[in-house]
Structure formats: C-alpha cells, structure tokens
Design a protein around this motif. Structure first.
Motif, PDB file in Angstrom:
ATOM      1  N   ILE A  31       6.681  -1.380 -16.974  1.00 52.47           N
ATOM      2  CA  ILE A  31       5.650  -2.421 -16.950  1.00 52.47           C
ATOM      3  C   ILE A  31       4.670  -2.204 -18.094  1.00 52.47           C
ATOM      4  N   ALA A  32       4.260  -0.972 -18.256  1.00 51.86           N
ATOM      5  CA  ALA A  32       3.336  -0.607 -19.327  1.00 51.86           C
ATOM      6  C   ALA A  32       3.633   0.838 -19.720  1.00 51.86           C
ATOM      7  N   PRO A  33       3.705   1.126 -21.020  1.00 59.16           N
ATOM      8  CA  PRO A  33       4.001   2.488 -21.455  1.00 59.16           C
ATOM      9  C   PRO A  33       3.022   3.493 -20.846  1.00 59.16           C
ATOM     10  N   ASP A  34       3.551   4.620 -20.442  1.00 57.99           N
ATOM     11  CA  ASP A  34       2.765   5.724 -19.880  1.00 57.99           C
ATOM     12  C   ASP A  34       2.063   5.378 -18.567  1.00 57.99           C
ATOM     13  N   MET A  35       2.444   4.282 -17.942  1.00 59.48           N
ATOM     14  CA  MET A  35       1.818   3.909 -16.674  1.00 59.48           C
ATOM     15  C   MET A  35       2.363   4.786 -15.550  1.00 59.48           C
ATOM     16  N   GLN A  36       1.463   5.339 -14.772  1.00 56.19           N
ATOM     17  CA  GLN A  36       1.836   6.117 -13.593  1.00 56.19           C
ATOM     18  C   GLN A  36       1.058   5.570 -12.405  1.00 56.19           C
ATOM     19  N   VAL A  37       1.725   5.428 -11.288  1.00 59.02           N
ATOM     20  CA  VAL A  37       1.096   4.914 -10.080  1.00 59.02           C
ATOM     21  C   VAL A  37       1.335   5.900  -8.950  1.00 59.02           C
ATOM     22  N   THR A  38       0.307   6.158  -8.195  1.00 63.69           N
ATOM     23  CA  THR A  38       0.440   6.985  -7.002  1.00 63.69           C
ATOM     24  C   THR A  38      -0.139   6.223  -5.821  1.00 63.69           C
ATOM     25  N   ALA A  39       0.111   6.732  -4.642  1.00 64.27           N
ATOM     26  CA  ALA A  39      -0.405   6.083  -3.434  1.00 64.27           C
ATOM     27  C   ALA A  39      -1.039   7.132  -2.535  1.00 64.27           C
ATOM     28  N   SER A  40      -2.123   6.753  -1.933  1.00 72.89           N
ATOM     29  CA  SER A  40      -2.784   7.582  -0.938  1.00 72.89           C
ATOM     30  C   SER A  40      -2.806   6.801   0.365  1.00 72.89           C
ATOM     31  N   GLY A  41      -2.827   7.519   1.477  1.00 79.48           N
ATOM     32  CA  GLY A  41      -2.837   6.826   2.760  1.00 79.48           C
ATOM     33  C   GLY A  41      -3.626   7.561   3.813  1.00 79.48           C
ATOM     34  N   GLY A  42      -4.072   6.818   4.777  1.00 83.37           N
ATOM     35  CA  GLY A  42      -4.745   7.372   5.939  1.00 83.37           C
ATOM     36  C   GLY A  42      -4.078   6.830   7.188  1.00 83.37           C
ATOM     37  N   ARG A  65     -11.259   5.901   6.874  1.00 76.67           N
ATOM     38  CA  ARG A  65     -11.933   7.190   6.670  1.00 76.67           C
ATOM     39  C   ARG A  65     -10.934   8.231   6.153  1.00 76.67           C
ATOM     40  N   ARG A  66      -9.744   8.220   6.700  1.00 74.24           N
ATOM     41  CA  ARG A  66      -8.720   9.181   6.264  1.00 74.24           C
ATOM     42  C   ARG A  66      -8.169   8.834   4.882  1.00 74.24           C
ATOM     43  N   LEU A  67      -8.083   7.555   4.565  1.00 69.38           N
ATOM     44  CA  LEU A  67      -7.676   7.156   3.214  1.00 69.38           C
ATOM     45  C   LEU A  67      -8.645   7.720   2.189  1.00 69.38           C
ATOM     46  N   TYR A  68      -9.933   7.573   2.443  1.00 74.99           N
ATOM     47  CA  TYR A  68     -10.918   8.091   1.493  1.00 74.99           C
ATOM     48  C   TYR A  68     -10.917   9.610   1.454  1.00 74.99           C
ATOM     49  N   ALA A  69     -10.563  10.260   2.560  1.00 74.16           N
ATOM     50  CA  ALA A  69     -10.407  11.720   2.559  1.00 74.16           C
ATOM     51  C   ALA A  69      -9.240  12.114   1.654  1.00 74.16           C
ATOM     52  N   ALA A  70      -8.161  11.336   1.676  1.00 70.77           N
ATOM     53  CA  ALA A  70      -7.020  11.596   0.796  1.00 70.77           C
ATOM     54  C   ALA A  70      -7.419  11.447  -0.662  1.00 70.77           C
ATOM     55  N   LYS A  71      -8.193  10.438  -0.961  1.00 73.17           N
ATOM     56  CA  LYS A  71      -8.639  10.232  -2.344  1.00 73.17           C
ATOM     57  C   LYS A  71      -9.559  11.363  -2.798  1.00 73.17           C
ATOM     58  N   ARG A  72     -10.471  11.782  -1.925  1.00 68.95           N
ATOM     59  CA  ARG A  72     -11.373  12.890  -2.282  1.00 68.95           C
ATOM     60  C   ARG A  72     -10.605  14.197  -2.473  1.00 68.95           C
ATOM     61  N   ALA A  73      -9.496  14.334  -1.774  1.00 63.33           N
ATOM     62  CA  ALA A  73      -8.701  15.569  -1.857  1.00 63.33           C
ATOM     63  C   ALA A  73      -7.796  15.598  -3.084  1.00 63.33           C
ATOM     64  N   GLY A  74      -7.820  14.557  -3.895  1.00 61.86           N
ATOM     65  CA  GLY A  74      -7.061  14.568  -5.133  1.00 61.86           C
ATOM     66  C   GLY A  74      -6.075  13.433  -5.281  1.00 61.86           C
ATOM     67  N   ARG A  75      -6.039  12.520  -4.330  1.00 63.75           N
ATOM     68  CA  ARG A  75      -5.160  11.351  -4.373  1.00 63.75           C
ATOM     69  C   ARG A  75      -3.685  11.747  -4.236  1.00 63.75           C
ATOM     70  N   ASP A  76      -2.826  10.757  -4.216  1.00 65.20           N
ATOM     71  CA  ASP A  76      -1.385  10.952  -4.086  1.00 65.20           C
ATOM     72  C   ASP A  76      -1.036  11.823  -2.884  1.00 65.20           C
ATOM     73  N   ARG A  77      -1.622  11.480  -1.744  1.00 65.02           N
ATOM     74  CA  ARG A  77      -1.362  12.220  -0.505  1.00 65.02           C
ATOM     75  C   ARG A  77      -1.652  11.337   0.702  1.00 65.02           C
ATOM     76  N   VAL A  78      -1.242  11.813   1.853  1.00 68.06           N
ATOM     77  CA  VAL A  78      -1.462  11.109   3.112  1.00 68.06           C
ATOM     78  C   VAL A  78      -2.265  12.027   4.024  1.00 68.06           C
ATOM     79  N   VAL A  79      -3.317  11.505   4.607  1.00 66.23           N
ATOM     80  CA  VAL A  79      -4.133  12.252   5.570  1.00 66.23           C
ATOM     81  C   VAL A  79      -3.946  11.621   6.937  1.00 66.23           C
ATOM     82  N   HIS A  80      -3.619  12.475   7.918  1.00 65.40           N
ATOM     83  CA  HIS A  80      -3.405  11.952   9.257  1.00 65.40           C
ATOM     84  C   HIS A  80      -4.251  12.661  10.319  1.00 65.40           C
ATOM     85  N   ILE A  81      -5.028  13.634   9.913  1.00 62.41           N
ATOM     86  CA  ILE A  81      -5.964  14.292  10.832  1.00 62.41           C
ATOM     87  C   ILE A  81      -7.274  14.525  10.090  1.00 62.41           C
ATOM     88  N   ASP A  82      -8.350  14.629  10.838  1.00 65.22           N
ATOM     89  CA  ASP A  82      -9.662  14.893  10.215  1.00 65.22           C
ATOM     90  C   ASP A  82      -9.843  16.380  10.009  1.00 65.22           C
TER      91      ASP A  82
END
Length: 82
Positions: A31-42, A65-82
């Motif tokens: 889609i675009a050179p050097d484009m990288q996409v990650t996903a975070s989830g709660g 709340r857990r989505l934002y915890a995943a982003k604060r923890a460095g993104r590209d991850r899933v948080v399912h507990i507090d």
C-alpha cells in the motif's frame, strides 16, 4: 470493536491474538513503502462483571480501558486482565 461469542476468556484471547498476528504479518508495504501496521486489543468478558454491570456500556468501558493499557505497554499486544 469485535463482539465474540466465546465460551471463555481464553478462547477470546486466542481469537484476538490470532487477529493481531494476521494484521502484523500482512504485507502493508504494498500500500505504501515501509508501511507497518500493528493491532492492539482489550478483552472484556461478561463473567468478570457483576450482573448489574453486564451492560454494553460497561463491557465497552472495560475493553476500552484494557485497549489503552495495551497501547501504554508498547502496542501490538492484547490485554485481557487488569
């Protein structure tokens, strides 16, 4: 937002983690050179909440709340507990 009909939080985590991995593995550079996409989830499961709080609004607030915890923890991850 995804609504999953999972029997357990373990199943919900497995599905959400698979989606995260698929997003990361996609060739976004086409889609675009050097484009990288990650996903975070709660993840929020209704069983975690008291019966009186098992509303769509409470579920979304917990997942958010857990989505934002995943982003604060460095993104590209899933948080399912507090």
């Amino acid at each position: 937002a995804l609504l999953l009909a999972a029997d357990t939080s373990t199943q919900a985590l497995a599905v959400t983690e698979k989606i995260r991995q698929l997003v990361a593995a996609e060739r976004w550079g086409q889609i675009a050179p050097d484009m990288q996409v990650t996903a975070s989830g709660g993840i929020a499961c209704s069983e975690e909440l008291p019966l009186s709080a098992r509303t769509p609004e409470h579920m979304m607030a917990l997942a958010d709340r857990r989505l934002y915890a995943a982003k604060r923890a460095g993104r590209d991850r899933v948080v399912h507990i507090d």
